[in-house]
Design an enzyme around this catalytic site. Sequence first.
Site, PDB file in Angstrom:
ATOM      1  CG  HIS A 125      -1.813   1.201   1.255  1.00  0.00           C
ATOM      2  ND1 HIS A 125      -3.039   1.181   0.632  1.00  0.00           N
ATOM      3  CD2 HIS A 125      -1.675   2.441   1.764  1.00  0.00           C
ATOM      4  CE1 HIS A 125      -3.614   2.359   0.772  1.00  0.00           C
ATOM      5  NE2 HIS A 125      -2.804   3.149   1.455  1.00  0.00           N
TER       6      HIS A 125
ATOM      7  NE  ARG B  71     -10.274  10.247   8.641  1.00  0.00           N
ATOM      8  CZ  ARG B  71      -9.363   9.502   8.016  1.00  0.00           C
ATOM      9  NH1 ARG B  71      -9.697   8.346   7.483  1.00  0.00           N
ATOM     10  NH2 ARG B  71      -8.131   9.900   7.936  1.00  0.00           N
TER      11      ARG B  71
ATOM     12  CB  SER C 123      -8.469   4.835   6.970  1.00  0.00           C
ATOM     13  OG  SER C 123      -8.740   4.864   5.604  1.00  0.00           O
TER      14      SER C 123
END
Length: 432
Positions: free
Chosen positions: A84, A170, A185
Amino acid sequence: MIRPAELIQRKRDGEELADAELAELILDYARGGVPDYQLAAFLMAIYFRGLSERETFALTDAMVRSGDTIDLGAALGRRVVDKHSTGGVGDKTTLAVGPIVAACGVPFGKMSGRGLGHTGGTLDKLESIPGYRVELTTEEFVAQVRDIGLAVVGQSASLVPADKKLYALRDVTATVENVSLIAASIMSKKLAAGADAVVLDVKVGNGAFMKSLEAARELGEAMIALGRRAGREVVCVLTDMDQPLGCAVGNSLEVREAAATVRGDGPPDFTELVLDAAAHLLALSDLGVDRAEARRRAEAAVADGSARAAYERWLRAQGGDPDESLLPVAPVVRAVSAPRDGHVTRLAALPVGLAALHLGAGRREKDDAIDHAVGVVCARKRGDSVARGEPLAEIHARDEPSADEAATAVLAAYELGDEPPEHRPIVLETLG
Ligand code: URA
């Protein structure tokens, strides 16, 4: 039964909440049982008061439990690795790392996102390839990883639905920039997608969420702690995003650059990052090799053409045509010339990302359409020398006025000096 107003008050006053309280609040919210206004207040209380490591894990765990999970490892009978990146300008790493890892015999199945703001998304880049399908069913996704060794798809809506709702909230309540919320998250999505081991690339600098090395380190350490509590192995690299990654910024331009890198013809900074990430993934896989051997295998896969073959197999399996001459091309190509002789002492990532966004390569609003052909190619990067009149960059635009505007912005992103700047490596630090 929790009372949201009471939890908001206790978090506002700096109390540490119990796991069950956090879980119930998040799961109720995901089901529509708690209104946005109460969650918005709760997020703001978290923003100011923070979450402990235990609370952050409880939040992450509840987010994972808000939807489906995929056990890719069980379906493949293999250990599954995933990566990621926190996002930046010109970040096409997955497009090159996936084929290299697959060519080395390690299955790579990744769920990716779309870009928002000045950061590009892997799915948008892939959609510039004619025919490429980003939406596979979970069964198709698992079958492709098993049969081809590689699939990159959009995240299924049923995976971590709490994150979708929370992230949107958010985004409009000024509560994105909190380390615990960002870590929860990102890691909830990695855990739900079934990774046994994760390589995290936290971008640092002008074009990234994390502007300083200290902030990036804090985020990296929070995500490593979450992964370990969940029983997964996590390595985190902190990498430079002060200037764009590689040369190309913009969807089809980045696909070309990723394809060149898989063939061994990529820009040096991007090539180094790709090989480093691929080596970490291989070392965390079930191949049983150390990092030095993993790096050697990643380099060999590029040199012997097997990574390129894996790249083509992957695109074809997902309906895409790997023929680069079919990628969309912008009608206007404009050179940005150096105003003087010198060395590039700075090339700011953010204005280049914004220039690409304004050309149409990204979205200002969630549902905007993208122009896959347009973008910026930075011919000179920090440390390169240039003579007056030589190209610093190339603008790929839909029309002359947008090319003019981008050329002005990109020129302003460059600083030229008499002396070369100090060398800054692409990988700044490795944690975990
Ligand atoms: N990326 C995510 O997926 N979530 C965040 O909160 C920030 C970046």
